[in-house]
Design an enzyme around this catalytic site. Structure first.
Site, PDB file in Angstrom:
ATOM      1  N   GLU A   1       0.885  -1.177   0.000  1.00  0.00           N
ATOM      2  CA  GLU A   1       0.000   0.000   0.000  1.00  0.00           C
ATOM      3  C   GLU A   1       0.910   1.210   0.000  1.00  0.00           C
ATOM      4  O   GLU A   1       1.537   1.540   1.002  1.00  0.00           O
ATOM      5  CB  GLU A   1      -0.915  -0.028   1.226  1.00  0.00           C
ATOM      6  CG  GLU A   1      -2.063   0.972   1.128  1.00  0.00           C
ATOM      7  CD  GLU A   1      -1.789   2.257   1.873  1.00  0.00           C
ATOM      8  OE1 GLU A   1      -1.388   3.227   1.193  1.00  0.00           O
ATOM      9  OE2 GLU A   1      -1.971   2.308   3.085  1.00  0.00           O
TER      10      GLU A   1
ATOM     11  N   CYS B   1      -2.993   8.543   3.790  1.00  0.00           N
ATOM     12  CA  CYS B   1      -2.809   7.914   2.479  1.00  0.00           C
ATOM     13  C   CYS B   1      -4.026   8.081   1.579  1.00  0.00           C
ATOM     14  O   CYS B   1      -3.896   8.138   0.361  1.00  0.00           O
ATOM     15  CB  CYS B   1      -2.460   6.443   2.642  1.00  0.00           C
ATOM     16  SG  CYS B   1      -3.703   5.477   3.512  1.00  0.00           S
TER      17      CYS B   1
END
Length: 607
Positions: A313, A347
């Site tokens: 990720e 994020c």
């Protein structure tokens, strides 16, 4: 009914109720959370004081040897921990080296040998106990996260506590169902077989996680890993070793009070050059990495040494497409939260607002007026006994400030309009705090670096479009593709646009809601990585899916080799005719073809 019959009836009913109560009590005890205590460190208290570092960094102990422990190991590296909002010194920690990392992997592996035999009831009990402790100690946990990262209590509540509880609750409610053995359909040719899929623990897995959410980024992969039956080694960022040590210490204490080996969960904190001891270890069976694209690529290369599977990720540059006719005032609060949550260090934060040119001025004015009112500071700093309200906390360090200012200044030189912010912010009475001004930049064009580069900062950029197809093209024309959102008055139109976006997750008329739903997999595509965590997909990625095929009626029918195919083969022509007959019989597209296949089987068997 006579007296004896009535008495027997009452006795039977009481006996059945008694059995039910005993069974229910047994299940209740097996599934009940086990309370435990793990007190917060002193530094979580807003009244706590310490040395104020003049130029705080992770190696402040090199310029100030007094920061080293009284008894320290020569020729070993250390890490200085400090509060980025106040520059207060938190402690100095011995960094792990290759030997320490290997020892911790081995300890987790030995503990996992027993843990993999644990029942789902055992695992649920551990997760329930952790969730109870987290809920009961939410404020202490939030303060610890705030002290180590400089975030606000609200950001900690949303990004640390709420999301972690959602993860724990999902595992308790649905984790076992996702990992139960499954029955799979058998092809017609194998209809006499029973096919199953079993999800088995991998062994010891690793999680290399970022600093922006030290509680959630550590607890989430740990809970998933141990629920799947694995041991786990977590490598935290050097920036948050102080808080992560406490958060993982709580998990180890929970395992201990629940009757399991706390060595199952290990924390590694090392400098980047030592990380290969983890990523290239043959005993690590899966790696989850959360961080930058640059470092993620290095982890991927290192993992090839043992073909270790990865979930990556990485970066994001999430767009929010605002469709024509959207009520700007209605969604301003959502956009503010999406841009400035955790001071932009998120994020899935909104980094690009794509708005129709007809509503550009309204959006720019509305956001700018809100941003001008934002207050920065530390929620754990008391001035004359009073903690002032804070909207945006500190950033993790000052290391990226000059780069942020460069990218913003270049965008302005290329025609973008800096509405507010754009520079480092000096707190009036907290020296050494790592603050960057909340920033809004308009008239950003797709070719500018600021439109392509992940900023990971409290910076919102606004981009115009004239046609919806252009908005979709702008949103997709980027190396990053993690999350996105679409806002508009017509939900069906938003939904259709959402399906055209190249990314892992999209929220319609919302921001980040796909992460709170832990039944959904989380992850991106392109430069944002691959693989998924969360949801059934993420949990199962931490297992070995083993297929098992057995006879359905072993006393009646089992596989045998027809004489036409037995070694040594009697006739090449006959064996070929037999096999081609099988193909036609089971896969022919018409009855005529299948009947022909039966004929071939008979002829081939006679040759």
């Amino acid at each position: 009914m006579d007296g004896a019959s009535a008495l027997l009836y009452v006795f039977s009913a009481c006996f059945a109720i008694g059995i039910w109560l005993v069974f229910n009590r047994h299940n209740s005890v097996r599934n009940r959370a086990v309370p435990f205590s793990y007190p917060a460190p002193d530094a979580a208290d807003p009244e706590w004081t310490s040395i104020s570092l003049s130029n705080p960094n992770l190696e402040s102990h090199l310029s100030n040897p007094d920061l080293l422990p009284p008894v320290h190991t020569p020729n070993r590296r250390y890490i200085t921990a400090y509060d980025p909002a106040t520059a207060l010194y938190l402690g100095t920690f011995l960094a792990d080296d290759e030997f320490n990392i290997g020892e911790k992997i081995g300890a987790a592996g030995r503990a996992q040998l027993a843990w993999k035999q644990s029942s789902f009831a055992d695992r649920r009990k551990v997760i329930r106990s952790l969730m109870k402790w987290l809920v009961d100690n939410a404020e202490a946990c939030a303060r610890v996260a705030c002290r180590d990262t400089g975030k606000t209590m609200i950001d900690a509540a949303l990004g640390e506590i709420l999301t972690t509880c959602a993860k724990a609750d999902w595992l308790v409610q649905h984790g076992a169902k996702c990992l139960q053995p499954e029955k799979r359909r058998s092809a017609l040719m194998l209809s006499y077989k029973r096919s199953e899929l079993h999800y088995e623990p991998l062994g010891v897995v690793a999680a290399i996680v970022s600093w922006n959410y030290p509680l959630h980024n550590a607890w989430s992969p740990i809970m998933a890993a141990i629920f799947a039956g694995n041991g786990v080694v977590v490598k935290c960022s050097e920036q948050v070793v102080w808080s992560t040590s406490w958060f993982i210490g709580a998990i180890r204490e929970c395992l201990l009070v629940c009757g399991f080996d706390p060595e199952l969960v290990q924390l590694v904190c090392c400098w980047p050059e030592e990380a290969d001891a983890l990523t290239t270890s043959p005993w690590i069976k899966h790696i989850t990495f959360i961080g930058s694209e640059e470092v993620g690529k290095k982890v991927a290369v290192a993992a090839t040494a043992n073909l270790t599977p990865l979930t990556l990720e990485l970066g994001g540059k999430d767009p929010a497409i605002i469709l024509p006719g959207t009520d700007i005032g209605k969604w301003l609060s959502i956009w503010m939260r999406g841009i400035f949550q955790n001071s932009g260090q998120n994020c899935i934060g909104i980094e690009r607002l794509l708005v129709h040119s007809s509503q550009y001025d309204e959006l720019l004015t509305g956001l700018s007026e809100r941003v001008k009112k934002l207050r920065q500071g530390s929620v754990l700093h008391s001035e004359d006994g009073f903690v002032a309200p804070v909207d945006c906390g500190a950033m993790i360090s000052q290391d990226r400030f000059s780069e942020l200012e460069r990218v913003i200044n270049e965008a302005v030189q290329e025609g973008a309009h800096l509405e507010i912010g754009g520079t480092q912010w000096k707190h009036p009475y907290i020296e050494g705090g790592c603050y960057f001004s909340p920033t809004i930049i308009g008239d950003v064009q797709q070719g500018m670096e600021i439109a392509q580069k992940e900023l990971f900062a409290p910076v919102g950029i606004i981009m115009k479009y004239d046609d919806i197809d252009d908005a979709v093209e702008i949103a997709n024309d980027l190396r990053y593709a993690l999350g996105a959102s679409v806002f508009g008055p017509n939900q069906e139109q938003c939904y259709q646009i959402a399906k055209r976006l190249e990314c892992g997750m999209v929220a319609v008329n919302d921001f980040g809601s796909f992460y709170l739903n832990q039944d959904l997999p989380f992850g991106g595509v392109k430069g944002s990585g691959y693989g998924r965590f969360a949801g059934p997909e993420g949990l199962r990625s931490l297992t070995n899916p083993k297929a098992i095929v057995v006879d359905r009626w072993p006393w009646l029918m089992q596989t045998s080799i027809p004489s036409a195919l037995d070694y040594p083969v009697r006739s090449l022509m006959g064996s070929w005719e037999f096999v081609s007959g099988l193909v036609q019989l089971f896969y022919g597209d018409s009855w005529a073809t299948r009947i022909q296949g039966i004929g071939k089987l008979i002829r081939g068997g006679r040759r």
